[in-house]
Design an enzyme around this catalytic site. Sequence first.
Site, PDB file in Angstrom:
ATOM      1  N   GLY A   1       0.862  -1.190   0.000  1.00 35.29           N
ATOM      2  CA  GLY A   1       0.000   0.000   0.000  1.00 35.29           C
ATOM      3  C   GLY A   1       0.888   1.226   0.000  1.00 35.29           C
ATOM      4  O   GLY A   1       1.423   1.612   1.050  1.00 35.29           O
TER       5      GLY A   1
ATOM      6  N   LYS B   1      -6.265  -0.088   1.866  1.00 39.90           N
ATOM      7  CA  LYS B   1      -7.629   0.126   2.360  1.00 39.90           C
ATOM      8  C   LYS B   1      -8.183  -1.213   2.841  1.00 39.90           C
ATOM      9  O   LYS B   1      -7.802  -2.276   2.303  1.00 39.90           O
ATOM     10  CB  LYS B   1      -8.509   0.685   1.245  1.00 39.90           C
ATOM     11  CG  LYS B   1      -8.060   2.039   0.754  1.00 39.90           C
ATOM     12  CD  LYS B   1      -8.374   3.095   1.766  1.00 39.90           C
ATOM     13  CE  LYS B   1      -7.759   4.421   1.375  1.00 39.90           C
ATOM     14  NZ  LYS B   1      -7.876   5.436   2.423  1.00 39.90           N
TER      15      LYS B   1
ATOM     16  N   ALA C   1      -1.555  12.309   6.582  1.00 44.65           N
ATOM     17  CA  ALA C   1      -0.834  12.422   5.309  1.00 44.65           C
ATOM     18  C   ALA C   1      -1.838  12.458   4.164  1.00 44.65           C
ATOM     19  O   ALA C   1      -2.845  11.765   4.196  1.00 44.65           O
ATOM     20  CB  ALA C   1       0.121  11.253   5.132  1.00 44.65           C
TER      21      ALA C   1
ATOM     22  N   LYS D   1      -8.312   4.356  18.175  1.00 45.96           N
ATOM     23  CA  LYS D   1      -8.216   5.005  16.861  1.00 45.96           C
ATOM     24  C   LYS D   1      -9.580   5.007  16.178  1.00 45.96           C
ATOM     25  O   LYS D   1      -9.933   5.963  15.483  1.00 45.96           O
ATOM     26  CB  LYS D   1      -7.172   4.278  16.014  1.00 45.96           C
ATOM     27  CG  LYS D   1      -6.920   4.894  14.629  1.00 45.96           C
ATOM     28  CD  LYS D   1      -6.149   6.184  14.692  1.00 45.96           C
ATOM     29  CE  LYS D   1      -6.080   6.975  13.395  1.00 45.96           C
ATOM     30  NZ  LYS D   1      -5.312   6.404  12.326  1.00 45.96           N
TER      31      LYS D   1
ATOM     32  N   SER E   1      -8.553  10.634   5.447  1.00 48.57           N
ATOM     33  CA  SER E   1      -8.477   9.619   4.389  1.00 48.57           C
ATOM     34  C   SER E   1      -9.840   9.439   3.721  1.00 48.57           C
ATOM     35  O   SER E   1      -9.916   9.173   2.523  1.00 48.57           O
ATOM     36  CB  SER E   1      -7.964   8.295   4.952  1.00 48.57           C
ATOM     37  OG  SER E   1      -8.718   7.920   6.086  1.00 48.57           O
TER      38      SER E   1
HETATM   39  O1  KPL Z   1      -6.482   8.574  10.602  1.00 49.09           O
HETATM   40  C1  KPL Z   1      -6.763   9.642  10.097  1.00 49.09           C
HETATM   41  C2  KPL Z   1      -7.412   9.574   8.757  1.00 49.09           C
HETATM   42  O2  KPL Z   1      -7.526  10.570   8.068  1.00 49.09           O
HETATM   43  O3  KPL Z   1      -7.795   8.461   8.377  1.00 49.09           O
HETATM   44  C3  KPL Z   1      -6.552  10.924  10.855  1.00 49.09           C
HETATM   45  C4  KPL Z   1      -5.728  10.648  12.129  1.00 49.09           C
HETATM   46  C5  KPL Z   1      -7.898  11.485  11.234  1.00 49.09           C
HETATM   47  C6  KPL Z   1      -5.731  11.929  10.112  1.00 49.09           C
HETATM   48  O4  KPL Z   1      -6.387  12.529   9.053  1.00 49.09           O
END
Ligand code: KPL
Length: 303
Positions: free
Chosen positions: A7, A77, A129, A185, A256
């Site tokens: 990935g 993903k 990112a 998370k 994301s």
């Molecule tokens: O995990 C993330 C995502 O975008 O999937 C965060 C920590 C919210 C950072 O954008």
Amino acid sequence: MKIAIIGAGAMGGLFGAYLARSGAEVSVVDIRPELIAAIQANGLTVEEPEGEMNLRLQAVVEAEQLEPVDLVIVFVKSAETLQAAKSAGRILREGGRILTLQNGMGNAEVIAAVVGSARVLAGTTAHGATLLEPGRIRHAGRGETQLGRLDGSADDFCREVAALFSSAGLPTRVDDDVKSLIWGKLVINAGINALTALLKCPNGQLAERDETRELVALAVREAVAVAEAAGIRLPYADAVDKVLSVAFATAANQSSMLQDLLRGRPTEVAVINGAVVREGVRLGVATPVNRILELLIRSLENC
Ligand code: KPL
């Protein structure tokens, strides 16, 4: 330690570039040929607030093109986890492990079903990112990475991986309770991802206004109630506060889920808000806010 990252999107590319910069033996694998062609031609470029770095590293479309490795990091993903686990299993050295730092519920279990739970490490990362174009990533927020073994207490292998990541500039600690990490998370993603995707805003904007902070709180409190009913000890005391602080720490990042929607790709809503809803049904906890977020995102995916 020889490493393959499956990935090579935003997070896989970020970890690949940092590890390559530190001198680690790292390769990236991605089934998207245009992504791999760009990395082969121009390397991986990471834009940081203080400037950019460019790293050359091996990039391949099929994991089987690589020599056996000690560690595979899965950053695909969720819908592609099974395929990635099968590829990872084929290139893992004896004694090697697969680490998932993916968002959402269930990835570690999918990998464990393929290679056995003893070979699985799981964890989370709070870096933000954005994939700007194939091979070019904006590092839009820093955070800690945490990992442990799926089926037991952290061991020397986990500590070695954590030390390697930390020395590469990705601060990492080991933890014995990976369920707590993954739920921790999940609650953060349930509070940030769908809302930023619906509002088409960077993460930081959620923390700026009363209306959006309240929306975050509504989604997060439901997810916390489900986690509590499941007997999970979350890795922080005040979940709403924690989620807003992650939104702030990754203020400039597109979540994301927003990136997926903007690219016309399926999102991970099923394993984020959808997972909260499913677990809520199983445990008798009402989750109407997460259900609405899930349905809105699914509707947008099909527009
Ligand atoms: O995990 C993330 C995502 O975008 O999937 C965060 C920590 C919210 C950072 O954008």
